[in-house]
Motif scaffolding. Sequence first.
Motif, mmCIF file in Angstrom:
data_model
loop_
_atom_site.group_PDB
_atom_site.id
_atom_site.type_symbol
_atom_site.label_atom_id
_atom_site.label_comp_id
_atom_site.label_asym_id
_atom_site.label_seq_id
_atom_site.Cartn_x
_atom_site.Cartn_y
_atom_site.Cartn_z
ATOM 1 N N ALA A 478 -7.692 -2.126 -7.199
ATOM 2 C CA ALA A 478 -7.153 -3.058 -6.206
ATOM 3 C C ALA A 478 -7.719 -4.448 -6.416
ATOM 4 C CB ALA A 478 -7.515 -2.568 -4.804
ATOM 5 N N PHE A 479 -8.668 -4.569 -7.324
ATOM 6 C CA PHE A 479 -9.386 -5.821 -7.526
ATOM 7 C C PHE A 479 -8.594 -6.783 -8.404
ATOM 8 C CE2 PHE A 479 -12.439 -8.043 -10.348
ATOM 9 C CZ PHE A 479 -13.007 -8.887 -9.414
ATOM 10 N N LEU A 488 -0.603 -10.296 -1.324
ATOM 11 C CA LEU A 488 -1.282 -10.291 -0.034
ATOM 12 C C LEU A 488 -2.749 -9.919 -0.131
ATOM 13 C CD1 LEU A 488 1.519 -8.648 2.113
ATOM 14 C CD2 LEU A 488 0.805 -11.041 2.071
ATOM 15 N N ARG A 489 -3.145 -9.318 -1.253
ATOM 16 C CA ARG A 489 -4.545 -8.899 -1.339
ATOM 17 C C ARG A 489 -5.449 -10.034 -1.815
ATOM 18 N NH1 ARG A 489 -2.571 -4.272 -4.226
ATOM 19 N NH2 ARG A 489 -3.702 -5.056 -6.011
ATOM 20 N N GLY A 490 -4.901 -11.204 -1.988
ATOM 21 C CA GLY A 490 -5.769 -12.303 -2.394
ATOM 22 C C GLY A 490 -5.269 -12.956 -3.662
ATOM 23 N N ALA A 491 -5.705 -14.182 -3.865
ATOM 24 C CA ALA A 491 -5.208 -14.952 -4.992
ATOM 25 C C ALA A 491 -6.049 -14.692 -6.227
ATOM 26 C CB ALA A 491 -5.265 -16.428 -4.634
ATOM 27 N N PRO A 492 -5.444 -14.860 -7.419
ATOM 28 C CA PRO A 492 -6.233 -14.775 -8.639
ATOM 29 C C PRO A 492 -7.260 -15.910 -8.678
ATOM 30 C CG PRO A 492 -3.871 -14.755 -9.116
ATOM 31 C CD PRO A 492 -4.025 -15.094 -7.675
ATOM 32 N N TYR A 493 -8.429 -15.619 -9.228
ATOM 33 C CA TYR A 493 -9.418 -16.689 -9.353
ATOM 34 C C TYR A 493 -10.195 -16.517 -10.652
ATOM 35 C CZ TYR A 493 -13.112 -13.363 -8.130
ATOM 36 O OH TYR A 493 -13.960 -12.296 -8.135
ATOM 37 N N LEU A 494 -10.772 -17.619 -11.103
ATOM 38 C CA LEU A 494 -11.684 -17.607 -12.254
ATOM 39 C C LEU A 494 -12.788 -18.596 -11.924
ATOM 40 C CD1 LEU A 494 -12.511 -16.968 -15.188
ATOM 41 C CD2 LEU A 494 -10.933 -18.752 -15.937
ATOM 42 N N LEU A 495 -14.006 -18.081 -11.819
ATOM 43 C CA LEU A 495 -15.115 -18.972 -11.466
ATOM 44 C C LEU A 495 -15.387 -19.945 -12.615
ATOM 45 C CD1 LEU A 495 -17.813 -16.613 -9.855
ATOM 46 C CD2 LEU A 495 -16.033 -17.953 -8.706
ATOM 47 N N MET A 663 -7.981 2.968 0.064
ATOM 48 C CA MET A 663 -7.141 2.236 1.022
ATOM 49 C C MET A 663 -6.173 1.235 0.368
ATOM 50 S SD MET A 663 -10.293 2.923 2.176
ATOM 51 C CE MET A 663 -11.305 3.452 3.522
ATOM 52 N N ALA A 664 -6.659 0.459 -0.566
ATOM 53 C CA ALA A 664 -5.790 -0.549 -1.168
ATOM 54 C C ALA A 664 -5.508 -0.259 -2.642
ATOM 55 C CB ALA A 664 -6.433 -1.928 -1.030
ATOM 56 N N ALA A 665 -5.898 0.926 -3.099
ATOM 57 C CA ALA A 665 -5.725 1.245 -4.524
ATOM 58 C C ALA A 665 -4.242 1.461 -4.825
ATOM 59 C CB ALA A 665 -6.521 2.487 -4.883
ATOM 60 N N PRO A 666 -3.699 0.793 -5.841
ATOM 61 C CA PRO A 666 -2.264 0.926 -6.115
ATOM 62 C C PRO A 666 -1.817 2.377 -6.290
ATOM 63 C CG PRO A 666 -3.189 -0.865 -7.403
ATOM 64 C CD PRO A 666 -4.340 -0.200 -6.712
ATOM 65 N N ILE A 667 -2.611 3.183 -6.966
ATOM 66 C CA ILE A 667 -2.159 4.556 -7.226
ATOM 67 C C ILE A 667 -2.046 5.350 -5.925
ATOM 68 C CG2 ILE A 667 -4.453 5.544 -7.695
ATOM 69 C CD1 ILE A 667 -3.048 7.108 -10.021
ATOM 70 N N TYR A 668 -2.883 5.024 -4.948
ATOM 71 C CA TYR A 668 -2.752 5.687 -3.647
ATOM 72 C C TYR A 668 -1.532 5.133 -2.902
ATOM 73 C CZ TYR A 668 -3.508 7.295 1.074
ATOM 74 O OH TYR A 668 -3.316 7.884 2.295
ATOM 75 N N LEU A 669 -1.377 3.816 -2.940
ATOM 76 C CA LEU A 669 -0.241 3.216 -2.228
ATOM 77 C C LEU A 669 1.093 3.663 -2.837
ATOM 78 C CD1 LEU A 669 -1.740 -0.354 -1.676
ATOM 79 C CD2 LEU A 669 -1.630 1.556 -0.045
ATOM 80 N N GLN A 670 1.047 4.058 -4.107
ATOM 81 C CA GLN A 670 2.262 4.612 -4.741
ATOM 82 C C GLN A 670 2.386 6.117 -4.512
ATOM 83 O OE1 GLN A 670 1.395 3.487 -8.731
ATOM 84 N NE2 GLN A 670 1.802 1.314 -8.359
ATOM 85 N N ARG A 734 -14.750 -4.084 -1.775
ATOM 86 C CA ARG A 734 -14.028 -4.615 -0.625
ATOM 87 C C ARG A 734 -12.553 -4.812 -0.954
ATOM 88 N NH1 ARG A 734 -15.270 -9.420 1.231
ATOM 89 N NH2 ARG A 734 -16.462 -9.978 -0.612
ATOM 90 N N ALA A 735 -12.251 -5.184 -2.200
ATOM 91 C CA ALA A 735 -10.848 -5.320 -2.590
ATOM 92 C C ALA A 735 -10.130 -3.987 -2.463
ATOM 93 C CB ALA A 735 -10.738 -5.841 -4.023
ATOM 94 N N ALA A 736 -10.854 -2.902 -2.704
ATOM 95 C CA ALA A 736 -10.248 -1.577 -2.619
ATOM 96 C C ALA A 736 -10.196 -1.080 -1.182
ATOM 97 C CB ALA A 736 -11.024 -0.590 -3.489
ATOM 98 N N GLY A 737 -10.745 -1.826 -0.254
ATOM 99 C CA GLY A 737 -10.634 -1.450 1.150
ATOM 100 C C GLY A 737 -11.920 -1.000 1.793
ATOM 101 N N ALA A 738 -13.044 -0.981 1.054
ATOM 102 C CA ALA A 738 -14.294 -0.502 1.633
ATOM 103 C C ALA A 738 -14.720 -1.424 2.777
ATOM 104 C CB ALA A 738 -15.390 -0.453 0.579
#
Length: 774
Positions: A478-479, A488-495, A663-670, A734-738
Amino acid sequence: MQEATGKVTAVAPDDLLEATLADLQAEARARRARAHGNRVTYSPKVFIPLTMLCRDRCGYCTFAKPPARVRSPYLSPDEVLTVARAGAAAGCHEALFTLGEAPEARYPAARVWLDQQGYGSTVEYLAAMCALVRDETGLLPHANAGALDDTDLARLRPVVASQGMMLETLDADLACHRGSPDKTPQRRLSTLHGAGALAIPFTTGVLVGIGESRAERVRALEAIADAQRLHGHVQEVIVQNFLPKPGTAMHDHPPCPPEELWWTIAVARLVLPPEVHVQAPPNLSDDLRPLLDSGLDDWGGVSPVTVDHVNPERAWPAVHLLREATEAAGGTLAARLTVYPEYALDPERWLDPAMRFSVLDRLDADGLGREDPWCSGGVVAPPTLVDAIPVPGAGSVVAAGRRAGGAVAEVLDGVNLGQEVGEDEIVTLFSARGPEVRAVAEVADQLRRDEVGDVVTWVANRNINYTNVCTFKCRFCAFSKGPLSLNLRGAPYLLELGDITARVAEAEAAGATEVCLQGGIHPSFDGDYYLEVIRAVREASERIHIHGFTALEVTEGARRLGEPLVDYLQRLKEAGLATLPGTAAEILDDDVRAVLCPDKINTEQWLEAHRAAHSIGLRSNVTIMFGSVERPRSWARHLTRTRHLQRETGGFTEFVPLPFVHMAAPIYLQHRARRGPTFRETLLMHAVGRIAYRGWIPNIQASWVKMGGAGAAQALQAGVNDLGGTLMDENISRAAGASHGQLMDEEGFRSLVEPLGRRLEQRTTLYGRVPAPC
Ligand code: SF4
């Protein structure tokens, strides 16, 4: 559970009829042990009596009533949902729909009600209510609609997980079935075979003591066995004893003698193919032990919410009484779904596509029912599986160990003798339930004490995830974001590299001794990027420990530069890289990786990356991400493969189980993965890891991010000696929903450790002591 005498070897009807009860029971127990071990299952359910009207007139039945004695011919959808919701709230998995047979063919009131509601038949209405319950509550419907033709069986298949119909008997001349057109043997057998042809997991059974002979009972069981051999769909056979009920035609008929029930359970076990589960209702017998001694391996449905509407005068025993009876006989009790594991784990064959996720979402790794609402990364507290295990010498370790029976106890005996567990033994340990879980935890706790003592360590660190943009498509992740995905899960970023430097400076000022660097595989990265990241870290700190770059990152980095991996690792090391994280391992079993992360490095490449790192003195750890699509066999392979490498290199410092956060893992959401491991599985992963790596990997770490504090505290009693890092940022979980926070501090760790009588100590990444501040 007890073993066989071996005196009954044939199952010819004459042999069965002549054998003693004791010999039959002994052989039945042996067959159960071979096919099902010491596990006894039950199904937590609610009972929904959709209609008590019936066109049949069976002489033993109090379930069926005439229209004048019921308030309405059918339960309304609201009434159905009220019962189902109560069951869901009480932790049930199954909604058992029981109903009379085709009442509209006998009672105008039923016909009128169905017409008014717009249903052509009782089965049409049943199908609608099954769908309603599944969709509104998540409970899995099981339809017990009697003798059905193929059209009605097929109509129900998309809305139920399983169906059932008692064969009852093949004796066509019994007085109790006069006036019951649905009870002819031919109609029952036709339903049984129709369900098989449609690949419907099916429950059937025999009634004992309604006037049939023993020989007739054997004939009925043989007919069921034949259907199973033909279709493979008979998941369980209920052996139900007749009890007379006031107000029925058979009110003065003698009850089925207990010995007759025991005889039939044993004979069912011997006549039926071994994989068929044998059940007897626990509420129809006063003494449960002889039922177990006769070879059953299932207690059937037990409701915490509703009475047994077929036998309302006989209350269900509480689950804890079933557990006590089962454990007293050396077994373990496990909750199952209405569909048994053999069928639930082969959904393409046995489940309609519309039912597959409903079943998957309730499964544990063995194909049984999830035992509690705990999820990795969620807010629900874990169940207490181990709690303040006493130290040896207090006597309770041995006593608890004795409570474990069967194959798990045998493996633990071997471990206590110093034997190393192989793949099969590891799979057995993962099957532990009830007291066996505590026994496995106790052995792991003892090994932990022997190997590393009572100190619990932690490290002050900060996670820096430099980008969430990734060219790989791991289905659990989900990251990561594709370069163009603004979702909706957040924008791409590169530090920026400057950001990395600033974060390291901040971390060191806050007392961190380590930065943990990992991120997505950005399309613009080549191997030089990781060298730049190390330089950016070193700009802020000359001494902070750089723990970074997964096997995937270094393999990709070397590949994109066209450089041998070991040379590239050497350059990273010279720049300042000190250790590698074990992430990207997921499950080291290529069949599973083909589902989870098909374009990622394979098992051998992960192992090779760590082998190469170890060869130049870079140490690393082993992680496992478990609880999505795989089974315990894959966990065992993961443990044995990494242990094998550790024997070769000695480079792994610790084992870090990472329960899948769904919670937010694509394979679960599918709808293609489970909702992570159960807490039992999570606890066992730490304990079994301690046992499997004995003598090879000294440190077992619990992830408080994924288990929460309460879960980590139990893991500390199951082989764990390290709580990992303070993790000043934890973007990936946290991206995965923890939901567990971004930072744990020393006091937080202390509050977990000290109540257990253990001592907390800060460590370096390589398990050295951190000097006290001046
Ligand atoms: S797990 Fe890692 S490699 Fe896979 S998609 Fe996520 S960030 Fe990329």
